[in-house]
Design an enzyme around this catalytic site. Structure first.
Site, short mmCIF file in Angstrom:
data_model
loop_
_atom_site.label_atom_id
_atom_site.label_comp_id
_atom_site.label_asym_id
_atom_site.label_seq_id
_atom_site.Cartn_x
_atom_site.Cartn_y
_atom_site.Cartn_z
N LYS A 150 0.84 -1.20 0.00
CA LYS A 150 0.00 0.00 0.00
C LYS A 150 0.87 1.25 0.00
O LYS A 150 0.68 2.16 -0.78
CB LYS A 150 -0.92 -0.04 1.22
CG LYS A 150 -1.83 1.15 1.33
CD LYS A 150 -2.79 1.00 2.51
CE LYS A 150 -3.49 2.32 2.78
NZ LYS A 150 -4.43 2.25 3.90
N GLU A 154 10.54 -4.59 4.49
CA GLU A 154 10.63 -6.01 4.12
C GLU A 154 10.33 -6.18 2.63
O GLU A 154 11.02 -6.90 1.90
CB GLU A 154 9.62 -6.85 4.92
CG GLU A 154 9.94 -6.98 6.39
CD GLU A 154 9.28 -5.91 7.25
OE1 GLU A 154 9.02 -4.80 6.73
OE2 GLU A 154 9.05 -6.18 8.44
N GLY A 180 -4.90 -1.79 4.90
CA GLY A 180 -4.12 -2.93 4.41
C GLY A 180 -4.79 -4.26 4.70
O GLY A 180 -4.89 -5.14 3.85
N ARG A 181 -5.28 -4.43 5.93
CA ARG A 181 -5.86 -5.72 6.32
C ARG A 181 -7.27 -5.90 5.78
O ARG A 181 -7.91 -6.92 6.03
CB ARG A 181 -5.83 -5.85 7.85
CG ARG A 181 -6.44 -4.70 8.60
CD ARG A 181 -6.08 -4.75 10.08
NE ARG A 181 -6.55 -3.59 10.82
CZ ARG A 181 -5.87 -2.46 10.96
NH1 ARG A 181 -4.69 -2.32 10.38
NH2 ARG A 181 -6.35 -1.46 11.67
N GLU A 209 -4.85 -6.52 14.70
CA GLU A 209 -4.31 -5.21 14.32
C GLU A 209 -5.42 -4.16 14.40
O GLU A 209 -5.15 -2.98 14.63
CB GLU A 209 -3.71 -5.26 12.90
CG GLU A 209 -2.77 -4.10 12.63
CD GLU A 209 -1.94 -4.26 11.36
OE1 GLU A 209 -0.73 -4.53 11.45
OE2 GLU A 209 -2.50 -4.11 10.27
N HIS A 265 -5.69 -33.14 18.06
CA HIS A 265 -4.61 -34.00 18.56
C HIS A 265 -3.45 -33.16 19.10
O HIS A 265 -2.35 -33.67 19.27
CB HIS A 265 -4.14 -34.93 17.44
CG HIS A 265 -5.23 -35.85 16.99
ND1 HIS A 265 -5.47 -37.06 17.58
CD2 HIS A 265 -6.19 -35.69 16.05
CE1 HIS A 265 -6.51 -37.64 17.00
NE2 HIS A 265 -6.97 -36.82 16.06
N LYS A 276 9.33 -0.91 14.12
CA LYS A 276 9.93 -0.60 12.81
C LYS A 276 11.04 0.44 12.97
O LYS A 276 12.12 0.31 12.41
CB LYS A 276 8.87 0.00 11.87
CG LYS A 276 7.83 -0.95 11.38
CD LYS A 276 6.98 -0.23 10.34
CE LYS A 276 5.66 -0.90 10.11
NZ LYS A 276 4.77 -0.15 9.24
#
Ligand code: F6P
Length: 549
Positions: A211, A217, A272-273, A358, A389, A513
């Site tokens: 965005k 990263e 973004g999410r 978030e 399990h 960050k």
């Protein structure tokens, strides 16, 4: 009082009434609730689109639900909902509208931001994406050497990764199986290495999804991907055929060297999410084709319309949001499990973690003051039956209350062979058995009646009384995926509205960050970092020693 003069949430009469109701509820067991109302199993259900929602196994009565709806009314959840759909700037700390719902609005809809209808722009980008996706799928778009694109690698992180990566897994059975589609997010070079080591650069398209186009990263991985490509193709001009960008930041995209014609745009009113149904979904659209992608958008829209128009009593996102509040704020539940009984939904809960945590992981309210109530839960879970399990022991017999959503499908995916399809009843037998065991448990009397020795009776007793929602659909389709995601988006919205927090900012991720940028020179060059605390200083020194620096 809030700064704006409203009564603080936990001082409202509606909140106090729920505190009192919880005290009266005390040890009421789900067994008691079902005994008192045998019709509860079919009565406490709702349908939205293809999703059948059973909330009978919740620790609620009609009175609980009424009180919860009163809390929603007192906090004007539906007023905020309407403001969101109208394009008002309800993301106040970033002064932005919140309009992921416009991403799936029909072509003729009008949704205005600052007097401008954003819907034509949305559809222009969708059309551009569809044209590009078809070119890749048909082979009309070739790489720099004229070879067909056979591999698509999405580089992005957070909302620019989790959504498309999740949806690609969910809809794998609908994908073009001749295309290899991979997702690289981690700045750990191993991620890009593993994603590209067996690919031919001449046949590989990189989709750089960001965005902001400033995320370190993503920019780092994209730069390394470009180096990898150019090492093989040895011509800068190759970048134009092998890199496209998904972003709101045309300037930064151009700076990186991607042709602005190869950029697919979205807007600052898409969080973004909340973005994988925007241009961020390009990798998914290439994989499943534009028609399936549009079916998915139809599914989103169906639940948007339901959330916007259904009465409070039958409004599913409202109900699910309020149930979470009942447990988080009045039963001290700390977490919420999402347990899909579909292998294809293996990344669904990880996707919801960002969506929910978030959005609602905040201790400061809209008025800038610290809240005095619990906000977002820890969201976790993996597909059944594997979790059974591993960690279900703790859900059944641990000391914590963990409300859970069970998501299942009546039909196995069509392309499975007959033998594998036959396994579906066993999968779903587990699905139904678990919610029964969680709700009703097993009494000591029942255990004794099985002849269990007295010293083991306590160990083999299940208290039960663990609340679950069952979400059942006939089959997993693109539309059903859209419906599920929209359901959770709006559930998160409802909770944030009640808690009076801004669900659409994410300031809490900034500090890490900033510090990472400051610490990096200490690792690489041994530089002095002012303000580095003693523990971190010692750890950095140890790291350098281990790396032989
Ligand atoms: O750091 C958090 C975050 O800003 C998320 O909200 C976002 O989804 C992710 O980083 C990636 O951001 P971008 O798409 O701008 O690269």
């Amino acid at each position: 009082m809030n700064a704006d003069g409203r009564t603080r949430l936990n001082q409202t009469p509606e909140w106090t009434a729920l505190v009192k109701h919880r005290e009266e509820f005390a040890d009421t067991h789900l067994r008691d609730l079902f005994a008192a109302d045998p019709g509860r199993g079919s009565g406490y259900t709702l349908q939205v689109g293809d999703l059948f929602i059973d909330y009978s196994k919740h620790l609620v009565t009609d009175e609980t639900l009424r009180l919860l709806r009163e809390l929603a009314a007192a906090t004007d959840v539906l007023g905020l909902r309407d403001a969101m759909f109208r394009g008002e700037r309800i993301n106040t700390t970033e002064n932005r509208a919140v309009l992921h719902t416009a991403l799936r609005a029909p072509r003729d809809a009008v949704v205005e931001v600052d007097g401008e209808n954003v819907v034509p722009g949305v559809h222009a980008v969708l059309d551009k994406m569809a044209g590009f996706a078809e070119q890749i799928r048909s082979g009309a778009w070739t790489g720099h050497t004229g070879r067909r694109i056979r591999n698509v690698v999405n580089i992005g992180i957070g909302g620019s990764d989790l959504g498309p990566a999740m949806a690609y897994e969910v809809l794998r059975a609908f994908t073009d199986r001749d295309l290899t589609v991979r997702f690289v997010s981690n700045v750990d070079g191993a991620d890009l290495h593993e994603a590209t080591r067996d690919l031919d650069p001449a046949e590989t398209l990189f989709i750089v999804a960001s965005k902001t186009f400033t995320t370190i990263e993503t920019v780092t991985n994209a730069t390394s991907a470009r180096t990898w490509l150019l090492a093989a193709l040895r011509d800068e001009a190759a970048v134009a055929r092998h890199f496209v960008a998904l972003s709101t930041n045309a300037g930064k995209v151009a700076e990186f060297g991607i042709d602005p014609d190869n950029m697919f745009e979205f807007w600052d009113w898409v969080g973004g999410r909340y973005s994988y149904d925007s241009a961020i979904g390009l990798s998914l659209m290439i994989a499943i084709g534009p028609d399936r992608f549009r079916e998915m958008l139809d599914g989103f829209r169906l639940v948007d319309e339901h959330f916007r128009t259904a009465p409070a009593e039958s409004n599913v996102p409202l109900l699910l949001g309020l149930l979470g509040i009942w447990y988080g704020n009045f039963h001290d539940a700390q977490s919420h499990a999402v347990l899909p009984y579909s292998h294809y939904l293996s990344k669904f809960t990880a996707y919801l973690q960002q969506l929910d945590m978030e959005s609602n992981g905040k201790y400061v309210g809209r008025d800038g003051r610290e809240v005095e109530w619990q906000t977002g839960p820890v969201v976790w879970g993996t597909p059944g039956t594997n979790g059974q399990h591993a960690y279900y022991q703790l859900i059944h017999q641990g000391t914590k209350l963990i409300p859970a959503d069970f998501i299942g499908f009546a039909e196995p995916v069509a392309e499975l062979g007959d033998e594998l399809k036959a396994q579906h009843d066993l999968l779903m037998a587990n699905f139904f058995a678990q919610t029964q065991a969680l709700a009703f448990g097993k009494t000591p009397e029942e255990v004794r009646a099985e002849g269990v020795p007295e010293e083991l009776v306590a160990h083999k007793t299940f208290r039960g009384n663990h609340p679950t929602t069952t979400i059942l659909a006939r089959e997993l389709t693109p539309s059903v995926l859209g419906q599920l995601v929209a359901l959770y988006e709006h559930k998160v919205f409802v909770q944030g509205a009640v808690w009076d927090i801004d669900s659409f900012d994410q300031w809490g991720v900034e500090l890490g960050k900033v510090l990472a940028k400051r610490v990096e020179p200490a690792l690489t060059e041994g530089a002095e970092v002012p303000g580095l605390d003693p523990s971190t200083t010692a750890l950095v020194a140890k790291y350098r020693e281990l790396r032989g620096r």
